[in-house]
Structures are given as structure tokens and as C-alpha cells.
Design a protein around this motif. Structure first.
Motif, PDB file in Angstrom:
ATOM      1  N   ALA A  87      33.245 -17.140  54.002  1.00 56.01           N
ATOM      2  CA  ALA A  87      34.256 -18.177  53.779  1.00 56.01           C
ATOM      3  C   ALA A  87      35.587 -17.563  53.346  1.00 56.01           C
ATOM      4  CB  ALA A  87      33.766 -19.183  52.742  1.00 56.01           C
ATOM      5  N   GLN A  90      37.113 -15.847  56.531  1.00 59.57           N
ATOM      6  CA  GLN A  90      37.520 -16.755  57.604  1.00 59.57           C
ATOM      7  C   GLN A  90      38.538 -17.800  57.166  1.00 59.57           C
ATOM      8  OE1 GLN A  90      33.848 -18.292  59.217  1.00 59.57           O
ATOM      9  NE2 GLN A  90      33.470 -16.429  60.383  1.00 59.57           N
ATOM     10  N   GLU A  91      38.413 -18.300  55.963  1.00 68.25           N
ATOM     11  CA  GLU A  91      39.276 -19.396  55.522  1.00 68.25           C
ATOM     12  C   GLU A  91      40.514 -18.953  54.752  1.00 68.25           C
ATOM     13  OE1 GLU A  91      38.779 -22.543  56.459  1.00 68.25           O
ATOM     14  OE2 GLU A  91      36.963 -21.956  57.528  1.00 68.25           O
ATOM     15  N   LEU A  92      40.390 -17.846  54.003  1.00 68.21           N
ATOM     16  CA  LEU A  92      41.508 -17.437  53.155  1.00 68.21           C
ATOM     17  C   LEU A  92      42.103 -16.089  53.551  1.00 68.21           C
ATOM     18  CD1 LEU A  92      40.168 -18.569  49.656  1.00 68.21           C
ATOM     19  CD2 LEU A  92      41.673 -19.798  51.220  1.00 68.21           C
ATOM     20  N   THR A 156      41.170 -23.867  44.324  1.00 66.61           N
ATOM     21  CA  THR A 156      40.929 -23.457  45.702  1.00 66.61           C
ATOM     22  C   THR A 156      39.476 -23.753  46.032  1.00 66.61           C
ATOM     23  OG1 THR A 156      42.571 -21.704  45.510  1.00 66.61           O
ATOM     24  CG2 THR A 156      40.997 -21.535  47.330  1.00 66.61           C
ATOM     25  N   ILE A 158      36.661 -24.308  49.332  1.00 67.74           N
ATOM     26  CA  ILE A 158      36.357 -24.120  50.751  1.00 67.74           C
ATOM     27  C   ILE A 158      35.095 -24.923  51.044  1.00 67.74           C
ATOM     28  CG2 ILE A 158      35.770 -22.466  52.560  1.00 67.74           C
ATOM     29  CD1 ILE A 158      37.034 -20.292  50.710  1.00 67.74           C
ATOM     30  N   THR A 160      31.958 -25.770  53.506  1.00 67.10           N
ATOM     31  CA  THR A 160      31.172 -25.121  54.554  1.00 67.10           C
ATOM     32  C   THR A 160      30.509 -26.172  55.438  1.00 67.10           C
ATOM     33  OG1 THR A 160      29.069 -25.044  53.341  1.00 67.10           O
ATOM     34  CG2 THR A 160      30.648 -23.246  52.928  1.00 67.10           C
ATOM     35  N   ASP A 161      29.951 -25.717  56.531  1.00 67.12           N
ATOM     36  CA  ASP A 161      29.235 -26.617  57.441  1.00 67.12           C
ATOM     37  C   ASP A 161      27.919 -27.107  56.840  1.00 67.12           C
ATOM     38  OD1 ASP A 161      31.216 -26.297  59.314  1.00 67.12           O
ATOM     39  OD2 ASP A 161      30.190 -24.674  60.360  1.00 67.12           O
TER      40      ASP A 161
END
Length: 169
Positions: A87, A90-92, A156, A158, A160-161
Motif C-alpha cells: 500500500a 502503490q498509494e503513497l 493518512t 489507505i 485496501t480491496d
């Protein structure tokens, strides 16, 4: 982490000869792979034509020793840590080293069964006991949606799926 090693000389001659290699790999096993794909005095060079790894982007001419070290570090992560590292990357936009350091420092928290910040707010209020001393007939008026929005602005998170929210400190 898996890489597909390809004989560069044969590739340049129009022949694709290669093999999938699971990393980390020992020098002995790597030597056997080289023999099977024809890396020798005649064909000395190889390159990586494909890879399977969610946590690191492998280049065509990466050093296998370096990849072995990276694979060892990834292998040491448990499932939860691996999810957080993925995460962060990919996200940050964290590098693998930065993400692993963040995980090793414990600079995160995972909230389970969360679709949005309101769900996170319910868990924060419950875990911290914010409403424990408030009568139920008053606590029912607490605005979890607004509190969740404020948490999202101040922190912050994130998602997830897997319906999890990861808070990064």
C-alpha cells in the motif's frame, strides 16, 4: 519474487531461451539455471524478460545478488506487513526501503471491516473509549461521519480491496 532469466545472445539471434527462477536463489541453483539456458563462454549475457512481484519493479538488467537481497527482505515480511508495504509503495509512492522501514518501526495501524472513514471512526471511538462515560441515550447522537471526515483530513489512511483501512503515522 520470481524472475524470468533469458539468454541475451540467443535472444539476439531470434531464439527465446529462458527459465523462471524463484528468488532468493543459491549460487549453485543459479549456476544450474545458467547451464540450462545456455549461459556459457559463448553466451555470457542474460537479461530479465519478465517478473512476478507486487512490491518491487524489476529492471531488465538488474543484478541478481541485489534481487536476492530484496527477495530475502520481502520474504521476512508477514502477510500484514506485506500488505502495508504494498500500500505504501502503490498509494503513497514510497520506495521499498522506505516502506519496509516504516513497517519495521510500527508506524501504521490497520482497521478491519472498513469501507469508509465513518467505519474507521466507529473503531477509533470504540478502541479509545471516547464514549464510555457518556450515557447511551447521549452517545447515540455522536456524529461518526463527521468525526471520520476529520480523521481523514488530519491523518493518512489507505483503503485496501480487503475492506481494511491502513493508518500511516
Amino acid at each position: 519474487m520470481k524472475i524470468y532469466l533469458t539468454n541475451l545472445g540467443k535472444y539476439n539471434e531470434g531464439e527465446l531461451i529462458g527459465e523462471w527462477v524463484e528468488l532468493p536463489v543459491s549460487q549453485e541453483e543459479l549456476q544450474k539455471v545458467f547451464e540450462r539456458i545456455g549461459i556459457s563462454e559463448e553466451y555470457e549475457e542474460y537479461f530479465i524478460t519478465d517478473y512476478e512481484c507486487d512490491l518491487y519493479e524489476v529492471g531488465e538488467y538488474e543484478n541478481i545478488e541485489k534481487l536476492n537481497d530484496i527477495a530475502e527482505r520481502i520474504k521476512e515480511l508477514d502477510e500484514e506487513e506485506s500488505k502495508v508495504v504494498k500500500a505504501l509503495i502503490q498509494e503513497l509512492g514510497y520506495t521499498l526501503d522506505e516502506a519496509i522501514e516504516k513497517v519495521n518501526n510500527g508506524d501504521y495501524r490497520i482497521y478491519y471491516d472498513c469501507d469508509d472513514m465513518e467505519d474507521v471512526a466507529y473503531q477509533v471511538v470504540e478502541d479509545c473509549g471516547y464514549l464510555d462515560k457518556v450515557p447511551d441515550n447521549v452517545a447515540c447522537y455522536f456524529d461518526y461521519e463527521s468525526f471520520g471526515r476529520d480523521l481523514g483530513i488530519e491523518g493518512t489512511y489507505i483503503f485496501t480491496d480487503d475492506n481494511e483501512a491502513i493508518e500511516i503515522y
